[in-house]
Design a protein around this motif. Structure first.
Motif, PDB file in Angstrom:
ATOM      1  N   HIS A  44       0.798  -1.227   0.000  1.00 51.64           N
ATOM      2  CA  HIS A  44       0.000   0.000   0.000  1.00 51.64           C
ATOM      3  C   HIS A  44       0.829   1.275   0.000  1.00 51.64           C
ATOM      4  CE1 HIS A  44      -4.024  -1.534   0.228  1.00 51.64           C
ATOM      5  NE2 HIS A  44      -3.603  -2.466   1.051  1.00 51.64           N
ATOM      6  N   LYS A  45       2.132   1.139   0.067  1.00 52.40           N
ATOM      7  CA  LYS A  45       2.928   2.359   0.164  1.00 52.40           C
ATOM      8  C   LYS A  45       3.642   2.609  -1.147  1.00 52.40           C
ATOM      9  CE  LYS A  45       3.021   3.300   4.866  1.00 52.40           C
ATOM     10  NZ  LYS A  45       3.677   3.924   5.997  1.00 52.40           N
ATOM     11  N   ASP A  46       3.587   3.827  -1.599  1.00 48.98           N
ATOM     12  CA  ASP A  46       4.306   4.110  -2.834  1.00 48.98           C
ATOM     13  C   ASP A  46       5.587   4.896  -2.582  1.00 48.98           C
ATOM     14  OD1 ASP A  46       1.228   5.690  -3.717  1.00 48.98           O
ATOM     15  OD2 ASP A  46       2.580   6.123  -2.073  1.00 48.98           O
ATOM     16  N   THR A 107      -6.758   4.042  13.342  1.00 46.02           N
ATOM     17  CA  THR A 107      -8.038   4.184  12.635  1.00 46.02           C
ATOM     18  C   THR A 107      -7.847   4.545  11.164  1.00 46.02           C
ATOM     19  OG1 THR A 107      -8.115   6.339  13.749  1.00 46.02           O
ATOM     20  CG2 THR A 107      -9.627   4.659  14.527  1.00 46.02           C
ATOM     21  N   ASP A 108      -6.688   5.102  10.804  1.00 46.91           N
ATOM     22  CA  ASP A 108      -6.428   5.383   9.384  1.00 46.91           C
ATOM     23  C   ASP A 108      -6.315   4.081   8.592  1.00 46.91           C
ATOM     24  OD1 ASP A 108      -3.998   4.992  10.876  1.00 46.91           O
ATOM     25  OD2 ASP A 108      -2.851   5.633   9.138  1.00 46.91           O
ATOM     26  N   ALA A 109      -5.546   3.157   9.144  1.00 41.32           N
ATOM     27  CA  ALA A 109      -5.343   1.869   8.458  1.00 41.32           C
ATOM     28  C   ALA A 109      -6.593   0.994   8.545  1.00 41.32           C
ATOM     29  CB  ALA A 109      -4.145   1.141   9.068  1.00 41.32           C
ATOM     30  N   ALA A 132      -7.601   4.826  18.124  1.00 39.38           N
ATOM     31  CA  ALA A 132      -7.910   6.190  17.677  1.00 39.38           C
ATOM     32  C   ALA A 132      -6.632   6.921  17.293  1.00 39.38           C
ATOM     33  CB  ALA A 132      -8.612   6.944  18.795  1.00 39.38           C
ATOM     34  N   ARG A 133      -6.711   7.615  16.178  1.00 41.19           N
ATOM     35  CA  ARG A 133      -5.565   8.384  15.711  1.00 41.19           C
ATOM     36  C   ARG A 133      -6.064   9.769  15.352  1.00 41.19           C
ATOM     37  NH1 ARG A 133      -1.016   6.596  11.267  1.00 41.19           N
ATOM     38  NH2 ARG A 133       0.426   8.145  12.054  1.00 41.19           N
ATOM     39  N   PRO A 134      -5.401  10.804  15.857  1.00 36.08           N
ATOM     40  CA  PRO A 134      -5.901  12.158  15.598  1.00 36.08           C
ATOM     41  C   PRO A 134      -6.122  12.392  14.105  1.00 36.08           C
ATOM     42  CG  PRO A 134      -4.007  12.225  17.075  1.00 36.08           C
ATOM     43  CD  PRO A 134      -4.169  10.804  16.649  1.00 36.08           C
TER      44      PRO A 134
HETATM   45 MG    MG Z   1       0.985   5.094   8.115  1.00 40.72          MG
END
Ligand code: MG
Ligand code: ATP
Length: 200
Positions: A44-46, A107-109, A132-134
């Motif tokens: 998932h990372k470019d 929470t982003d992932a 939880a992630r800001p």
């Molecule tokens: Mg990340």
């Protein structure tokens, strides 16, 4: 049933956001340990400038040294080709068939899990803890899971952690701009970054 936490990530570098999320998940869900698994080539990372797996692993080792409940594994960085979480989890459930696996993510992932390869299969195998992630509100996501995938809603747990607006991206940028990174991550990791001249 013994519960094991699994935390995957690029960890480039590992920081207190990761460590706090893992520790809170460990205590909240009674996990007997948390296994940190740095990714090999993340699908998932470019980012092209990702640090060597060996360096990222060493930073994780340094960061978790003083917590007897934390361990790390080189299984993904030693594997050829891109790291797919499903393969890792399949291997882990073979190693620990009697254990319950909890995959800890921010929470982003968490919001991206349905875009993962074989997402449905993964979701039948393990539980998820979304820390939880800001800047990443999980409410909408959890609401849409409730609507679109009611069968897995009780496999996704939400964990409130003391808000830590720390990210590896920000740490790399700070190093580049010669700004301080002390207190954002363990000192042993900061020293490694300095010694190896990472992120300059
Ligand atoms: Mg990340
Ligand atoms: P980058 O900025 O390079 O993406 P990152 O800080 O997001 O790095 P990753 O290695 O991508 O770190 O993250 C690994 C896991 O840790 C992901 O599930 C991510 O959501 C989670 N995570 C990272 N930082 C935090 C934080 N501050 N609080 C909670 N979870 C976090």
């Amino acid at each position: 049933m013994v519960k094991i936490g699994v935390m995957g990530g690029t960890f480039d570098p590992i920081h207190y956001g990761h460590l706090v999320a893992a520790e809170m998940a460990r205590s909240e869900f009674n996990l007997s340990k948390v296994l940190f698994i740095p990714t090999g080539i993340p699908p998932h990372k470019d980012r092209l400038d990702i640090s060597a797996g060996k360096s990222r692993l060493e930073m994780v080792e340094r960061a978790i040294k003083d917590n007897p409940a934390f361990e790390c594994s080189a299984m993904e960085i030693e594997r050829q080709g891109p790291s797919y979480t499903v393969e890792t989890l399949r291997l882990l459930s073979k190693i620990w068939p009697e254990h319950e696996l909890y995959f800890i993510t921010g929470t982003d992932a968490l919001r991206e899990i349905f875009s993962w390869r074989e997402a449905e299969e993964i979701l039948t195998m393990i539980q998820f803890i979304g820390a939880a992630r800001p800047g990443f509100d999980a409410k909408d996501f959890l609401q849409s899971v409730r609507q679109d995938h009611p069968e897995i809603v009780d496999k996704i747990h939400y964990l409130e952690v003391p808000a830590l607006a720390i990210s590896s991206t920000d740490i790399r940028m700070r190093v580049k701009q010669q700004k301080p990174i002390r207190y954002l991550l363990p000192e042993a990791v900061r020293l490694f970054i300095e010694q190896k001249n990472l992120y300059r």
